[in-house]
Design a protein around this motif. Structure first.
Motif, PDB file in Angstrom:
ATOM      1  N   GLY A  41      29.184  -9.237 -29.943  1.00  0.00           N
ATOM      2  CA  GLY A  41      29.594  -8.194 -30.876  1.00  0.00           C
ATOM      3  C   GLY A  41      28.855  -6.893 -30.635  1.00  0.00           C
ATOM      4  N   LEU A  42      27.552  -6.977 -30.384  1.00  0.00           N
ATOM      5  CA  LEU A  42      26.769  -5.760 -30.143  1.00  0.00           C
ATOM      6  C   LEU A  42      27.271  -5.042 -28.896  1.00  0.00           C
ATOM      7  CD1 LEU A  42      24.942  -7.483 -32.092  1.00  0.00           C
ATOM      8  CD2 LEU A  42      22.985  -6.415 -30.979  1.00  0.00           C
ATOM      9  N   GLU A  43      27.490  -5.804 -27.820  1.00  0.00           N
ATOM     10  CA  GLU A  43      27.959  -5.175 -26.591  1.00  0.00           C
ATOM     11  C   GLU A  43      29.399  -4.688 -26.730  1.00  0.00           C
ATOM     12  OE1 GLU A  43      28.356  -5.854 -21.766  1.00  0.00           O
ATOM     13  OE2 GLU A  43      27.307  -7.356 -22.988  1.00  0.00           O
ATOM     14  N   ALA A  44      30.246  -5.490 -27.384  1.00  0.00           N
ATOM     15  CA  ALA A  44      31.654  -5.096 -27.524  1.00  0.00           C
ATOM     16  C   ALA A  44      31.803  -3.833 -28.353  1.00  0.00           C
ATOM     17  CB  ALA A  44      32.452  -6.244 -28.143  1.00  0.00           C
ATOM     18  N   ALA A  45      30.953  -3.678 -29.364  1.00  0.00           N
ATOM     19  CA  ALA A  45      31.020  -2.457 -30.174  1.00  0.00           C
ATOM     20  C   ALA A  45      30.758  -1.232 -29.310  1.00  0.00           C
ATOM     21  CB  ALA A  45      30.013  -2.535 -31.317  1.00  0.00           C
ATOM     22  N   ASP A  92      20.007   0.323 -24.712  1.00  0.00           N
ATOM     23  CA  ASP A  92      20.254  -0.238 -23.376  1.00  0.00           C
ATOM     24  C   ASP A  92      21.746  -0.425 -23.130  1.00  0.00           C
ATOM     25  OD1 ASP A  92      17.511  -0.342 -22.917  1.00  0.00           O
ATOM     26  OD2 ASP A  92      17.329  -2.401 -23.656  1.00  0.00           O
ATOM     27  N   PHE A  93      22.459  -0.962 -24.123  1.00  0.00           N
ATOM     28  CA  PHE A  93      23.906  -1.125 -23.982  1.00  0.00           C
ATOM     29  C   PHE A  93      24.596   0.220 -23.771  1.00  0.00           C
ATOM     30  CE2 PHE A  93      23.729  -5.317 -26.454  1.00  0.00           C
ATOM     31  CZ  PHE A  93      24.006  -6.079 -25.327  1.00  0.00           C
ATOM     32  N   VAL A  94      24.190   1.212 -24.543  1.00  0.00           N
ATOM     33  CA  VAL A  94      24.798   2.538 -24.420  1.00  0.00           C
ATOM     34  C   VAL A  94      24.660   3.055 -22.992  1.00  0.00           C
ATOM     35  CG1 VAL A  94      24.589   4.960 -25.123  1.00  0.00           C
ATOM     36  CG2 VAL A  94      24.529   3.146 -26.853  1.00  0.00           C
ATOM     37  N   GLU A  95      23.473   2.943 -22.440  1.00  0.00           N
ATOM     38  CA  GLU A  95      23.244   3.449 -21.085  1.00  0.00           C
ATOM     39  C   GLU A  95      24.016   2.643 -20.054  1.00  0.00           C
ATOM     40  OE1 GLU A  95      19.016   3.442 -20.795  1.00  0.00           O
ATOM     41  OE2 GLU A  95      18.777   5.212 -22.092  1.00  0.00           O
ATOM     42  N   GLN A  96      24.178   1.334 -20.278  1.00  0.00           N
ATOM     43  CA  GLN A  96      24.946   0.511 -19.351  1.00  0.00           C
ATOM     44  C   GLN A  96      26.406   0.937 -19.280  1.00  0.00           C
ATOM     45  OE1 GLN A  96      24.316  -3.586 -20.524  1.00  0.00           O
ATOM     46  NE2 GLN A  96      22.105  -3.418 -20.252  1.00  0.00           N
ATOM     47  N   TYR A  97      26.914   1.475 -20.390  1.00  0.00           N
ATOM     48  CA  TYR A  97      28.308   1.912 -20.417  1.00  0.00           C
ATOM     49  C   TYR A  97      28.457   3.415 -20.198  1.00  0.00           C
ATOM     50  CZ  TYR A  97      29.855  -2.741 -21.601  1.00  0.00           C
ATOM     51  OH  TYR A  97      30.130  -4.093 -21.536  1.00  0.00           O
ATOM     52  N   GLY A  98      27.395   4.053 -19.719  1.00  0.00           N
ATOM     53  CA  GLY A  98      27.478   5.442 -19.318  1.00  0.00           C
ATOM     54  C   GLY A  98      27.265   6.446 -20.423  1.00  0.00           C
TER      55      GLY A  98
END
Length: 383
Positions: free
Chosen positions: A95-99, A124-130
């Motif tokens: 859920g955290l990553e999908a959001a 970290d997730f934000v940066e992974q998705y640019g």
């Protein structure tokens, strides 16, 4: 005896539901009805409707009606409109990553408000998705930094903002209302990790655009399912973004009236339906009271043993107690398991050996189970 802050002990009724004959979710029409029941019960727990909204098309685009929350939580605040509840297959971190995957693209400005490990992890997730992450952080034993948040909002324009309601690694329950007010005033899409609070503590879902939960915490079902209550505003942002992923993408779950995006985790959904039935039958307000009573007893017993809570008691979560035991957590955890057959958790990352955590959430939020755990801890400390 499993007394960790997730996964939690699974009640007999849930285990019995899991032992039933397997249903094929792709061809058996009964499964759609089970999923619909899960959505309706989650609407009650999220406090976003009476169980009717969005269920007619099996959690589709119908919406949940009023965002007013049960027990005074929720309200017609900044998230606005209605919410749809969706239940993808995947452990809560999905859920955290999908959001983030559903809302962030290269260049998206995201404010990550944090005073803990999972709050930091959103960046970290934000940066992974640019995306461009701005971390507004505080120490893990401090409250959310509202003054820094207000100053950062005055200087920047953020499309999305993230935060954590209950930071399980430190046993901290954050007061997120003031932060949500500020973020909603600035028009940011808000994403809140309520994985360790939903179902045990009131969550202001009506003020949140994407409110995340999971099966293995306060619901006391096995790990394997993410839950999310998503506002109309967030759906619109996701549709504009048009994520390329299937698995880390909430959009395919908005309308499942013609089928699920992939073969659903049938047994997990059946288990969650049984677990949610127990919560709804008991009454959400009574469940909250039970968590408060269990937490109070745990801290009372801990004080008698000379143990200090890691966060300020006023910020300690009703779902988990973290005791400060510098350099002893791993040893105490092992001795409890080996000598008393009681499993608790330690801290994580830099606090791995300095914090001992007792989960009194879901099925374990009972004074008698807390007493049994603390009796065992007393014997270990005296040995």
């Amino acid at each position: 005896m499993l007394m960790t802050p997730g996964p939690t002990a699974v009640p007999d009724a849930v285990r019995e539901a899991m032992s039933r004959e397997l249903i094929n979710p792709d061809v058996d029409p009964r499964f759609a009805g089970i999923y619909e029941d899960v959505v309706e019960k989650l609407e009650t727990v999220y406090g976003i409707g009476d169980g009717a909204g969005g269920a007619g098309d099996v959690g589709g685009a119908g919406g949940a009606g009023s965002a007013d929350g049960a027990d005074g939580v929720g309200g017609a605040g900044g998230a606005g409109g209605s919410h749809d509840v969706v239940v993808p297959g995947g452990e809560g971190i999905l859920g955290l990553e999908a959001a983030i995957a559903s809302l962030v693209e290269p260049g998206t400005e995201v404010l990550c408000l944090s005073n803990g490990l999972y709050g930091d992890g959103f960046a970290d997730f934000v940066e992974q998705y640019g995306g461009e992450a701005t971390l507004v952080g505080a120490g893990y034993d401090e409250p959310l930094p509202l003054a820094a948040l207000e100053a950062t909002l005055a200087d920047g324009d953020f499309a999305v903002a993230t935060m954590v309601h209950c930071e399980t690694p430190t046993g901290t329950l954050n007061e997120i209302g003031p932060a949500l007010d500020l973020l909603n005033e600035h028009g940011a899409i808000t994403v809140v990790d309520a994985v360790s609070s939903l179902g045990g503590v009131p969550v202001p879902t009506g003020e949140i655009d994407v409110c995340l939960g999971a099966s293995q915490k306060c619901f006391s079902a096995p790990p394997g399912l993410t839950t999310a209550a998503i506002s109309d505003r967030a759906w619109a942002a996701m549709e504009e973004r048009d994520p390329h992923s299937l698995y880390t993408n909430f959009l395919p779950w908005r309308d499942v009236s013609e089928g699920f995006p992939y073969t659903h985790l049938t047994t997990n959904v059946v288990a969650l339906e049984a677990a949610l039935s127990l919560v709804v039958e008991e009454g959400v307000a009574d469940v909250y009271d039970r968590h408060e009573a269990a937490a109070a007893r745990c801290r009372e017993r801990g004080a008698a043993l000379g143990l200090e809570p890691f966060p300020d008691p006023e910020r300690s979560s009703p779902t988990v107690t973290a005791f400060s035991v510098p350099g002893r957590a791993t040893e105490l955890q092992a001795r409890l398991r080996e000598a008393e057959d009681v499993t608790v958790a330690t801290g994580l990352a830099d606090l791995a050996d300095d914090v001992l955590r007792i989960g009194h959430m879901g099925h374990n939020a009972r004074v008698d189970r807390v007493d049994e755990t603390m009796d065992a801890l007393a014997r270990v400390l005296e040995a």
